[in-house]
Design a protein around this motif. Structure first.
Motif, PDB file in Angstrom:
ATOM      1  N   ALA A  56      -6.467   3.562   0.256  1.00 21.33           N
ATOM      2  CA  ALA A  56      -5.909   3.510   1.617  1.00 21.33           C
ATOM      3  C   ALA A  56      -6.532   4.541   2.549  1.00 21.33           C
ATOM      4  N   CYS A 104      -1.932  -3.018   2.619  1.00 19.10           N
ATOM      5  CA  CYS A 104      -1.285  -2.485   3.823  1.00 19.10           C
ATOM      6  C   CYS A 104      -0.824  -3.588   4.756  1.00 19.10           C
ATOM      7  N   CYS A 108      -5.772  -1.470   8.596  1.00 23.07           N
ATOM      8  CA  CYS A 108      -6.548  -2.672   8.303  1.00 23.07           C
ATOM      9  C   CYS A 108      -8.017  -2.482   8.659  1.00 23.07           C
ATOM     10  N   MET A 109      -8.575  -1.344   8.259  1.00 21.75           N
ATOM     11  CA  MET A 109      -9.982  -1.159   8.591  1.00 21.75           C
ATOM     12  C   MET A 109     -10.791  -0.508   7.484  1.00 21.75           C
ATOM     13  N   MET A 127       0.836  -1.202   0.000  1.00 24.02           N
ATOM     14  CA  MET A 127       0.000   0.000   0.000  1.00 24.02           C
ATOM     15  C   MET A 127       0.878   1.262   0.000  1.00 24.02           C
ATOM     16  N   ALA A 184     -10.257  -1.595   3.736  1.00 21.51           N
ATOM     17  CA  ALA A 184     -10.250  -2.459   2.545  1.00 21.51           C
ATOM     18  C   ALA A 184     -10.202  -1.680   1.239  1.00 21.51           C
ATOM     19  N   CYS A 222      -7.348  -0.806  -0.025  1.00 24.57           N
ATOM     20  CA  CYS A 222      -5.999  -1.057  -0.531  1.00 24.57           C
ATOM     21  C   CYS A 222      -5.964  -2.478  -1.092  1.00 24.57           C
TER      22      CYS A 222
HETATM   23  S1  FES Z   1      -5.239   0.901   4.031  1.00 26.09           S
HETATM   24 FE1  FES Z   1      -7.123   0.530   4.955  1.00 26.09          FE
HETATM   25  S2  FES Z   1      -7.214  -1.594   5.005  1.00 26.09           S
HETATM   26 FE2  FES Z   1      -5.343  -1.211   4.093  1.00 26.09          FE
END
Ligand code: FES
Ligand SMILES: Cc1cc2nc3c(=O)[nH]c(=O)nc-3n(C[C@H](O)[C@H](O)[C@H](O)COP(=O)(O)OP(=O)(O)OC[C@H]3O[C@@H](n4cnc5c(N)ncnc54)[C@H](O)[C@@H]3O)c2cc1C
Lengths: 364, 106
Positions: free
Chosen positions: B38, B87, B44-45, B25, B47, B49
């Motif tokens: 991103a 990411c 990780c919240m 990412m 999606a 990326c």
């Molecule tokens: S940047 Fe948000 S889930 Fe990867």
């Protein structure tokens, strides 16, 4: 020969795609607004004012990866410097907008006065301050900006800092509590409400999070208020129960308030936020408000006026105004649906690292 | 530095060198590669990326955590066996030569 007569009396700069936009605030809402405007083919100038002097960054990692050191400054930037250049998005960093004149269509910033055709308030929110007497040479810590996060990290990582008091059992308080507990500190969380995140979580989930934190030795005091704070060699907090808690550092996370004074003083309608319609337009035509600062009629709350503090809300509203400014307001229906997730689930829960969670379930 | 090829959401190829430890990412955002949004900055919240990893490298990736698995379920473009969140994948020497395809929608 008839052609010119058919054309209405259009002022020279009336193509919406060529007008100029000023955005106040370089958070999720402001940066996404600029990006979406360019994606929609907007050709006019875009200028973003940011009181924060740091190169525009994302706030969520501040209580997560940035705090625990797994993400660095340059990995939480929204866009590269080249992106702003290539897309002709001008950044005015460290520049506070102090006044908006809606009749002249100008903003007054530290460096001077600037004219706009469209204005976007993406001013976000600021931390609510603890409304109790505080005596001491230091202040308790808050978390909203990168600077706050740097201070917090430094304060928590200092040698001899062992006892941590977190006031407020909301998302940010709990994320910080999780980080501190993970680094081996003794953490107390004091929450005024009888359960964690009462406003956004059903009881079962509150209990789940409470149990998770308690498993790591976090001392959760629910339904308890802090009455005053005094700093001597340590902080001493007197609680509404008559007890007291001592701590080396105190962190406060008791919610935020919308940054709306600027709009209010300009004569734009505000209450708990800058009031907007379904197109994120304020009470003044051509002036918009998006993100944490915007009080909007929410289709998922039966049209009631709500103010949301989430990335997704900021991003979706930015997309709404970008298409509105470009003369395509219809796309609002798709965007404002909060489609991917709901109000609570698009927050990442304060979680302990996998290894710790696994060992806890074995112990329990 | 490992070399990574991105195929952006318009189908254009970009070859870049990424430092060890950077995520897919970050590499995309910092090199201004279209299609990786991103929104959450790598927490990780969001999606946004989502990307498709070149077949040959699938077994060289770090294992997927439960959180990533859950987020991928909410991705806009169809999830396939090659789906990962950019990411959550850090560049290692084993990923030298990797091709990453970015979906049209995030
Ligand atoms: S940047 Fe948000 S889930 Fe990867
Ligand atoms: C530590 C932390 C963790 C979070 N975690 C999550 C999460 O996991 N998930 C989630 O969805 N949300 C999370 N949030 C909330 C999310 O960050 C906000 O909803 C989002 O940042 C809102 O974006 P915004 O652009 O509306 O406002 P902001 O990001 O607050 O940006 C507004 C900007 O405007 C600037 N500004 C204000 N007034 C002026 C002025 N007069 N002149 C110039 N500039 C001005 C400010 O400096 C500020 O930078 C978190 C927030 C914090 C602080």
């Amino acid at each position: 020969m008839l052609l010119p007569l058919l054309v209405p009396n259009i002022p020279p700069n009336s193509n919406p795609m060529k007008k100029n936009v000023i955005i106040i605030g370089a958070g999720h809402a402001g940066i996404q607004a600029a990006a979406s405007l360019r994606e929609e083919g907007f050709e006019g100038s875009i200028c973003i004012f940011s009181e924060d002097a740091d190169f525009p960054y994302q706030k969520p990692p501040l209580s997560k990866g940035y705090l625990d050191g797994s993400q660095q400054k340059n990995s939480i930037m929204f866009r590269s410097e080249a992106w702003y250049e290539n897309n002709q998005v001008e950044l005015k960093l460290g520049e506070l907008v102090v006044k908006v004149d809606i009749s002249q269509k100008t903003v007054h910033a530290t460096s001077g006065e600037y004219a706009f055709d469209f204005l976007v308030f993406a001013t976000g929110a600021y931390n609510r301050e603890l409304p109790i007497p505080i005596k001491g040479t230091d202040q308790p810590l808050y978390l909203r900006t990168m600077k706050d996060a740097d201070c917090l990290k430094e304060a928590l990582d200092q040698e001899g800092v062992q006892d941590i008091l977190v006031i407020g059992g909301g998302f940010i308080g709990l994320e910080v509590a999780a980080y501190a507990a993970k680094s081996g500190k003794k953490v107390t969380v004091v929450e005024y409400q009888p359960r964690l995140m009462q406003r956004v979580l059903p009881p079962m989930l509150s209990e789940h999070f409470a149990a998770k934190h308690q498993a790591y030795g976090v001392d959760l005091r629910m339904g308890v208020g802090v009455q005053d704070l005094t700093q001597d060699s340590k902080w001493l907090a007197s609680l509404s129960t008559g007890e007291s808690v001592t701590a080396d550092q105190v962190i406060v996370g008791i919610g935020v308030l919308p940054s709306q004074v600027l709009a209010q003083e300009a004569g734009i309608r505000c209450s708990n936020g800058i009031e907007v319609n379904a197109y994120c337009e304020t009470s003044v035509a051509g002036i918009y408000a998006i993100g944490d600062c915007a009080l909007h009629p929410n289709p998922f709350a039966k049209g009631q006026m709500v103010r949301l503090e989430s990335v997704q809300n900021a991003v979706d509203q930015a997309k709404v105004i970008a298409s509105t400014i470009c003369g395509k307001p219809s796309s609002y229906h798709q965007c404002l649906g909060f489609g991917r997730t709901n109000i609570t689930s698009n927050y990442k829960w304060p979680v302990y690292p996998k290894a710790m969670t696994n060992s806890s379930s074995e112990e329990m | 530095m490992p070399q990574i090829t991105y195929i952006d959401s318009d189908g254009n190829k970009h070859q870049v060198e990424l430092p060890l430890g950077a995520t897919i990412m970050e590499g995309a955002v910092q090199n201004d590669i279209k299609g990786i949004i991103a929104e959450c900055g790598g927490s990780c919240m969001c999606a946004t990326c989502h990307c498709y990893i070149g077949e040959k490298y699938l077994d060289k990736l770090p294992e997927m955590e439960e959180e990533e698995d859950e987020m991928l379920e909410g991705a806009v473009a169809p999830r396939t066996e090659r789906s990962r969140l950019g990411c959550q994948v850090r560049i290692s020497n084993a990923l030298d030569g990797l091709v990453v395809e970015i979906p049209q929608e995030q």
